[in-house]
Design an enzyme around this catalytic site. Structure first.
Site, PDB file in Angstrom:
ATOM      1  CE  LYS A 272      -2.097  -0.537   3.810  1.00  0.00           C
ATOM      2  NZ  LYS A 272      -1.566  -1.876   4.026  1.00  0.00           N
TER       3      LYS A 272
ATOM      4  CB  THR B 236       5.308   0.460  -2.630  1.00  0.00           C
ATOM      5  OG1 THR B 236       6.142  -0.006  -1.563  1.00  0.00           O
ATOM      6  CG2 THR B 236       6.118   0.565  -3.894  1.00  0.00           C
TER       7      THR B 236
ATOM      8  NE  ARG C 171      -0.810   3.162   8.255  1.00  0.00           N
ATOM      9  CZ  ARG C 171      -1.185   1.900   8.189  1.00  0.00           C
ATOM     10  NH1 ARG C 171      -1.579   1.273   9.273  1.00  0.00           N
ATOM     11  NH2 ARG C 171      -1.151   1.247   7.049  1.00  0.00           N
TER      12      ARG C 171
ATOM     13  CE  LYS D 299       4.802  -3.559   8.549  1.00  0.00           C
ATOM     14  NZ  LYS D 299       5.640  -2.367   8.445  1.00  0.00           N
TER      15      LYS D 299
ATOM     16  CB  ALA E  10      -5.310  -1.107  10.512  1.00  0.00           C
TER      17      ALA E  10
ATOM     18  CG  PHE F 257      -2.962  -5.055   8.413  1.00  0.00           C
ATOM     19  CD1 PHE F 257      -1.654  -5.439   8.191  1.00  0.00           C
ATOM     20  CD2 PHE F 257      -3.334  -4.651   9.695  1.00  0.00           C
ATOM     21  CE1 PHE F 257      -0.735  -5.450   9.227  1.00  0.00           C
ATOM     22  CE2 PHE F 257      -2.408  -4.654  10.727  1.00  0.00           C
ATOM     23  CZ  PHE F 257      -1.116  -5.049  10.493  1.00  0.00           C
TER      24      PHE F 257
ATOM     25  CG  PHE G   4       5.509  -8.634  -6.649  1.00  0.00           C
ATOM     26  CD1 PHE G   4       4.423  -7.808  -6.383  1.00  0.00           C
ATOM     27  CD2 PHE G   4       6.396  -8.923  -5.619  1.00  0.00           C
ATOM     28  CE1 PHE G   4       4.215  -7.298  -5.109  1.00  0.00           C
ATOM     29  CE2 PHE G   4       6.188  -8.411  -4.339  1.00  0.00           C
ATOM     30  CZ  PHE G   4       5.100  -7.601  -4.089  1.00  0.00           C
TER      31      PHE G   4
ATOM     32  CD1 TRP H  70       9.574  -2.140  -4.670  1.00  0.00           C
ATOM     33  CD2 TRP H  70      10.201  -3.112  -6.592  1.00  0.00           C
ATOM     34  NE1 TRP H  70      10.668  -2.916  -4.403  1.00  0.00           N
ATOM     35  CE2 TRP H  70      11.078  -3.519  -5.552  1.00  0.00           C
ATOM     36  CE3 TRP H  70      10.397  -3.593  -7.888  1.00  0.00           C
ATOM     37  CZ2 TRP H  70      12.136  -4.394  -5.798  1.00  0.00           C
ATOM     38  CZ3 TRP H  70      11.452  -4.460  -8.118  1.00  0.00           C
ATOM     39  CH2 TRP H  70      12.314  -4.852  -7.072  1.00  0.00           C
TER      40      TRP H  70
END
Lengths: 561, 561
Positions: free
Chosen positions: B75, B77, B98, B109, B278, B306, B386, B414
């Site tokens: 999210k 990115t 955030r 993470k 969240a 999330f 990806f 990305w």
């Protein structure tokens, strides 16, 4: 009718028109692009600004004190006033102080940014979070603690650490007595291995001490890796480096290692950086901050407390030896109220003139003066003036100074700012310019541990002898096993007395110093013989200061002391 | 031979020539004197810069996601890439994100500053301490906790608090499972009253949630005072204000309330401010930060996760209703790997093309799209690309989008930065300019608590019904006794499934949502029905990320992800 109630510290501070910190930097001869601003009135100073030649040739003045009353005797206020006065007299001067600990701001003590007309500003920011140094230390420390507990339950890279031997607690910069002794890891297999532990206040973290003695990032990383964690079940020592913790810890401290620049009320530069407690660690600001101050000054004023026996003793034997510093004078902050207290007057009578008690308390001052001379440094007595001091009482101290051949001056920085410390500044300049000091350490680091402890106890505290508990004797063996006998000594002792018994006021003699245990600060690089009942996590009083602290809708803070 | 190993996020970040933050401020139309710099590349923005008219008329775009895999679906990115692309298309855009939590940086993470060529910078600083907001929250929270334990043992102003009813734990921004369940106050009468307690991670603090919903310092103080602490022995509720805690707590948060300005890789402004989890709180940045972004932008891109069921649901029903915001579009971040996971493919096979699993996973995406429409907001699917995605797989999603009449675009931020998100930006602009959205909340705050919970569970999660445990039923009674039935609902639920069972992937139906208990966040102003086994303090993995993080003598950090 005129309201004669004196203004509070925060009221005085808020009346000052702050200069932008870029202006202060320019005054120091810096391009504002060279500093890292934190808001408009604070900045971090990159380590590259340190000038080795200036450090070598600068004049470093240490401000310490007699054994204090619980309220403290005003070392910080005297340091700031002296610094303002030296600047008034044309000596380019920077005051280099410790950062206040947040916990006590909400307890009894309040902040630590000077008082009256001798303050460093913005006092609200310096007392609350400042530039985040303490928080960074807290995170680095608690990351290591989490890595330790994580390793205890690891299936794939377990170091075999014996949980019963882990000495590292967690830290938090809050006065919270309920965290002193805790049991962690409860709640089943998913939530750790149950064991006893606890929290210290952040200023008591070994990482605070490490950061204060570090030369640069590499030295910091090496020292962090050397933190002693405990033993494996087969009695092998485990260090932070065995957990591969030091890289991440150093990354967390990349900004905390940089000293902070702020301003005094009179617009002179002040550097404020870190500061472990002097009753349990070395109790002075960072080596880097001291050097930074000296890089921009003819005179650099710094402080170490509580009293000379704790702060200055460690300043001289640990910090100066470690960093190659050589102070040119030491100011012994003295108050009439504290001397009366040492002379037997009750705490609630100290504002009443009492020459008899004062005379009885003088030996405490005498001992601290003698101690300064043991290091070859010439002392100057600063009488930190209170409104309730009588002329007769002041005369008593001056008479003693004359008899001992020690310079003495009133320090009225609280009431008058730099103007009130001119006499003190002149006397300090005289000592420095006549090169009356020739610093020498009290002991050599290479002596054996017991000898080093006894040297401090007998020469500085005035003890008749030192007794080591069975635990302390086992610790001596451990120190020897770990090959750490060559470290200097950082005695944890009450600040209330020259002895380890807070009730022995004045200048006690013939007492035994009782070493309960000896902690190993292998990262910081010293040994901590613990005497008496030292607490590393303060509590809050029945009516915490936090109850009186408030902030308006416009962001103006009130009630900070 | 060319080395084809893609650069890591930190390597890409360190190759970018950062602009001074004053330059970014100028680009926004600000005088650099109006911002408060934190070093050269970060700044705080005073609340006075918020422009109500701009907020009213701006275009707010929410980026959310399908139900994520443990790695997250990107999210942040996508938000950054979209923002760069909108700026490229001539729309003055600010991305509002955030702040990363420090604990997970050293766990599994890693940080949360985007990835590849869609990052916010300086990523090292944003991921480590940043401007101290989390630390300030920690101190305000733990001060309240210390005041509570201090009051328990107070002789002069004891509130008669029943220690067994105290719900407030302490917080620390470290992944430390050994602190989840602890016993505090051990060690005798001087060290508190023994009781069970524990630590949550700082992002889970009610104060984080409060700060995110506050309008200004006064509103913050009022909300802090409303934090529910527990009951007295005679069953009277005790709030933080009864401990006179809110003034000092607000003073501690005076800077944390101000949003932080940084920059994207392409030199556009990014505002980063706070962010509770969240799965246990509202999970979006602060109302103040969103308004600040809108004050300087035609388009403001923000994110809530999330998945949509957690982040967006709370964003719409709590934040938008509370702050009067009305989003013009919602981007549903979708990855082929996550849809395959929902379609039954194993986690370690997600890089292998598998159209069958993908097709089976589509209902998860469909449900989130339907949910967006329940709020009257038009969704746009962003396929976060990806390297391992196959053309055939991409075609499957586009086919679904066509069938449902939903716009879809590749998001290649990305790999390509803003250039890779131009198609997505164009589709978002189309939705906004045609005013295709008309935001409406899902429920009214004034409905009764059970109805509100059931409305979310049935409409958003797809539950057949909701079951309340005996404890939850007692909590409903308490909520009624305290007069708090009018608060909105902030369900704590796993992010892994639309249901409360992390194993139910795809689009589960017919399930029962089990409400274990209902926490009262009286200060934040919402009720937290807790479902399943929610953890508020993460642990570290066997090989923590901290082991790979390092810093060079020159201060260059490596190993941050």
């Amino acid at each position: 009718m005129k309201n004669t109630k004196p203004l509070s510290d925060i009221e005085i501070a808020q009346q000052v028109q702050l200069r932008r910190i870029s202006t202060i930097a320019e005054k120091m001869g810096l391009d504002p692009e060279e500093i890292e601003m934190y808001g408009n009135y604070k900045a971090k100073l990159p380590l590259s600004l340190i000038d080795k030649d200036k450090v070598k040739n600068g004049n470093l003045i240490l401000v310490s004190a007699i054994s204090p009353t619980p309220a403290g005797e005003g070392k910080t206020t005297v340091s700031i006033g002296l610094s303002e006065a030296l600047n008034r007299l044309g000596k380019k001067t920077t005051v280099v102080l410790r950062e206040p600990s947040l916990g006590p701001v909400f307890g009894i003590k309040g902040g630590a940014t000077g008082g009256g007309f001798s303050q460093v500003l913005p006092m609200e920011d310096i007392n609350l979070h400042f530039t985040g140094d303490f928080s960074a230390i807290e995170k680095a420390h608690n990351l290591l603690a989490a890595l330790i507990d994580n390793n205890l339950q690891s299936k794939t890279n377990n170091l075999g650490l014996d949980a019963r031997t882990i000495s590292l607690k967690r830290v938090m910069d809050v006065n919270d007595r309920a965290l002193r002794n805790i049991v962690i890891g409860l709640g089943g297999t998913g939530s750790g291995i149950p064991r006893e532990s606890g929290f210290d206040i952040t200023a008591a973290s070994e990482i605070m001490a490490i950061l204060c003695l570090s030369e640069d990032l590499d030295d910091l990383k090496r020292r962090l890796g050397n933190i002693f964690v405990g033993y494996t079940f087969d009695k092998q020592p485990v260090y932070a480096r065995d957990l591969n913790a030091e890289g991440a810890m150093t990354a967390l401290l990349k900004d905390a290692i940089k000293p902070n620049l702020v301003q005094t009320i009179e617009g002179n530069p002040a550097i404020i950086h870190l500061g472990p407690f002097a009753n349990i660690a070395q109790g002075t600001n960072s080596v880097i901050a001291t050097r930074m101050g000296m890089s921009f000054s003819d005179y650099t004023v710094t402080e170490a407390g509580f009293g000379f026996d704790l702060g200055a003793e460690k300043f001289f034997n640990i910090k100066c030896q470690s960093a190659g510093l050589s102070p040119k004078a030491v100011v012994i902050t003295t108050t009439i109220r504290a001397l009366k207290y040492h002379g037997g007057a009750a705490l609630n009578t100290l504002t009443v003139p009492n020459v008899e008690a004062l005379v009885n308390g003088l030996p405490n001052l005498e001992k601290h003066l003698e101690n300064a001379k043991l290091y070859g440094v010439t002392p100057v007595i600063a009488i930190n003036k209170f409104l309730t001091d009588s002329d007769e009482e002041i005369a008593v101290i001056k008479e003693l100074a004359g008899r001992l051949g020690v310079k003495v001056a009133m320090a009225e920085g609280w009431a008058k700012g730099g103007e009130g410390a001119l006499e003190l500044a002149e006397k300090v300049i005289e000592v420095v310019e006549k090169s009356q000091s020739s610093f020498k350490p009290l002991y050599r680091w290479s002596s054996d541990v017991v000898t080093k402890i006894e040297t401090i106890a007998k020469n500085i505290y005035g003890a008749a002898n030192v007794e080591f508990s069975p635990k302390a004797k086992r610790d001596l063996k451990t120190i020897s096993d770990l090959g750490l006998e060559g470290l200097p000594i950082c005695i944890a002792k009450t600040q209330k007395s020259l002895s380890d018994d807070p009730k022995l006021l004045g200048r006690p003699t013939g007492f035994t110093l009782n070493v309960r245990e000896i902690e190993i600060a292998a990262g910081a690089g010293f040994l901590i013989p613990i005497t008496g009942d030292m607490m590393r996590m303060p509590g809050l009083p029945a009516h915490p200061a936090s109850e009186r602290i408030d902030i308006s809708a416009e962001g103006n803070i009130s009630g900070l002391i």
